[in-house]
Design an enzyme around this catalytic site. Structure first.
Site, short mmCIF file in Angstrom:
data_model
loop_
_atom_site.label_atom_id
_atom_site.label_comp_id
_atom_site.label_asym_id
_atom_site.label_seq_id
_atom_site.Cartn_x
_atom_site.Cartn_y
_atom_site.Cartn_z
N ARG A 1 70.77 7.27 4.24
CA ARG A 1 71.20 8.58 4.67
C ARG A 1 70.16 9.77 4.21
O ARG A 1 70.48 11.08 4.24
CB ARG A 1 72.40 9.17 4.70
CG ARG A 1 73.77 8.27 5.27
CD ARG A 1 74.80 9.00 5.26
NE ARG A 1 75.85 8.09 6.15
CZ ARG A 1 76.48 7.01 5.65
NH1 ARG A 1 76.71 6.94 4.13
NH2 ARG A 1 77.33 6.15 6.44
N LYS B 1 50.17 25.95 11.94
CA LYS B 1 51.06 25.24 11.88
C LYS B 1 52.48 25.54 10.85
O LYS B 1 53.53 25.78 11.28
CB LYS B 1 51.14 23.75 11.79
CG LYS B 1 52.21 22.93 11.90
CD LYS B 1 52.40 21.99 13.19
CE LYS B 1 53.52 21.15 13.55
NZ LYS B 1 53.22 19.76 13.46
N ARG C 1 58.36 27.16 18.19
CA ARG C 1 57.79 26.00 17.75
C ARG C 1 57.30 25.13 19.13
O ARG C 1 56.17 24.43 18.97
CB ARG C 1 58.43 25.26 16.90
CG ARG C 1 57.89 24.03 16.37
CD ARG C 1 58.39 23.32 15.02
NE ARG C 1 57.61 22.08 14.57
CZ ARG C 1 58.09 21.31 13.76
NH1 ARG C 1 59.05 21.59 13.01
NH2 ARG C 1 57.26 20.19 13.45
#
Length: 449
Positions: free
Chosen positions: A206, A312, A326
């Site tokens: 996870r 970016k 984005r």
């Protein structure tokens, strides 16, 4: 070059009746402009309010964007020759991380080691990169650091292997090596390895730490930054994945010395994209320096990588999970992904497909009356200078394009939203509000019926 972006303010005027400022980030049309004053401006059409990003002052929400809005360099980039790395920070609060850019960084073990929190590391790489750089990376991770042990998994190289079966090999190695939640995955390679390793790190136990060491122009200027991870499905590119940020991105520009010419050109498509959507001065610099980039001039490459990462990082810091802004980084990608999916993953490199997609998006923008013809001409010229395709494969039909684009990630409620240029160079919109006839005309102009 002095930074002018030490602090930015994001001020949001939500649409009347909206439940939260987040509603602003789900616009019908999101415009992105670069005003002369240097601030970035986002605007929703139809009176839905505006979001301005400006230096200093108090505001509704604050983001520290350390990606500097620096002037375009002159003929040289003197910092490229220095051993001290250039650092661009992706500022995401407690999940912020640095992008190290420079020559010989794999010979600086402290840069990697400071981001390894446990005692176990798994390097994920491919059979092209491993013979060249794997030993160097293992040495950088372990030199003077005997408590760290490094395992590795070497995957086949190529976009066609960016799938669930290949990712299972990463899990197999991690489980067989009994790695725990304090381990770190290291992605050593291009965009395929970075995306796949990042998604594996997001999923294993996870979520475990991971580090990006990109070795192609494409991955250095785009895919390694921002936390987009994932794999392909036979019906569409990057449809399975997660937003999961790395601990750091280490860009050793020396790795480009072994990059094939075709891969170099492919990565330049993403560099060109930044200029078109938000950084006109950078595009103008590219027009003057494309020959230097193609000749692998170290100063030119270092500057192009740095400026791309700054662009970016700024966008990701403001819109990590692609609520609106984005998405503008995907200029040409909807058309390009359709090419990759239809023609077969790996037949065209990602940047090659994006280049043809950019030409199609620019053509559609012109048909809508949103840009001047001179921009169409300049885009065609610079892509040809970069030895990139400006037409999709001859075998693709209009219907095939439409069927693949219908499952694109930017489809919302059955509506295909596109990133298109609008206004002067450096301006774009993310919108579903366009004349469908213009899309049809563009597809017919570039494809068989």
């Amino acid at each position: 070059m002095a930074s002018t972006a030490n602090a930015f303010r994001l001020s949001v005027s939500p649409k009347p009746g909206a439940s939260s400022p987040d509603a602003f980030l789900r616009p019908e049309t999101l415009s992105f402009r670069s005003p002369a004053g240097g601030a970035r401006l986002l605007r929703r059409s139809g009176g839905g309010g505006a979001c301005s990003v400006s230096a200093g002052g108090a505001g509704a929400a604050r983001f520290r964007v350390r990606a500097s809005a620096t002037p375009v360099m002159d003929k040289s980039a003197s910092e490229a020759g220095s051993k001290a790395p250039t650092i661009v920070e992706v500022d995401l609060g407690s999940r912020s991380y640095p992008i190290y850019i420079g020559s010989g960084l794999l010979d600086r073990p402290e840069l990697l080691q400071r981001h390894v929190h446990g005692k176990r590391v798994l390097v994920v790489t491919n059979d092209t990169v491993a013979p060249i750089y794997l030993d160097k990376v293992v040495d950088a991770l372990t030199k003077g650091n005997p408590n760290v042990s490094v395992d590795h998994v070497i995957l086949p190289d190529g976009e066609k292997y960016k799938d669930m079966d290949t990712m299972m090999k990463v899990f197999d190695k991690a489980i067989e090596s009994r790695l725990d939640r304090r381990c770190t995955f290291v992605a050593l390679g291009g965009g395929v390895i970075g995306d796949l390793c990042g998604y594996a790190a997001a999923s294993f136990l996870r979520g475990v730490n991971f580090i990006q060491i990109p070795t192609t122009v494409m991955s250095q200027v785009d895919s390694s930054v921002g936390g987009k991870t994932g794999i392909n499905h036979r019906l569409g590119k990057n449809l399975i994945g997660a937003f999961y940020q790395p601990q750091c991105v280490l860009i050793d520009t020396d790795t480009l010395n072994t990059l094939p010419d075709r891969e170099l050109a492919s990565g330049l498509a993403e560099v060109i994209k930044y200029g078109l959507i938000r950084d006109a001065e950078f595009f103008e610099w590219q027009e003057k320096n494309m020959h230097a980039l193609m000749a692998r001039d170290p100063s030119a490459l270092a500057y192009a990588i740095k400026r791309s990462c700054e662009n970016k990082a700024e966008v990701v810091s403001l819109d990590e999970k692609e609520s609106g802004l984005r998405a503008t980084l995907n200029l040409g990608h909807t058309f390009g992904h359709a090419i990759e999916t239809s023609f077969g993953y790996g037949q065209w490199l990602h940047g090659e497909a994006v280049a043809a997609g950019i030409v199609m998006a620019v053509d559609m923008s012109y048909r809508l009356g949103w840009i001047d013809e001179s921009i169409v001409t300049r885009v065609d010229k610079i892509l040809k200078q970069a030895k990139l395709p400006t037409l999709p494969p001859e075998t693709l039909t209009v219907e095939k394009f439409k069927s693949v684009m219908a499952v694109d990630k930017k489809v919302a409620d059955g509506l295909l939203r596109l990133i298109l240029l609008k206004g002067p160079l450096g301006n774009c919109v993310f919108t579903g509000d366009y004349d469908r006839n213009a899309l049809d005309e563009t597809l017919r102009a570039f494809c068989k019926s």
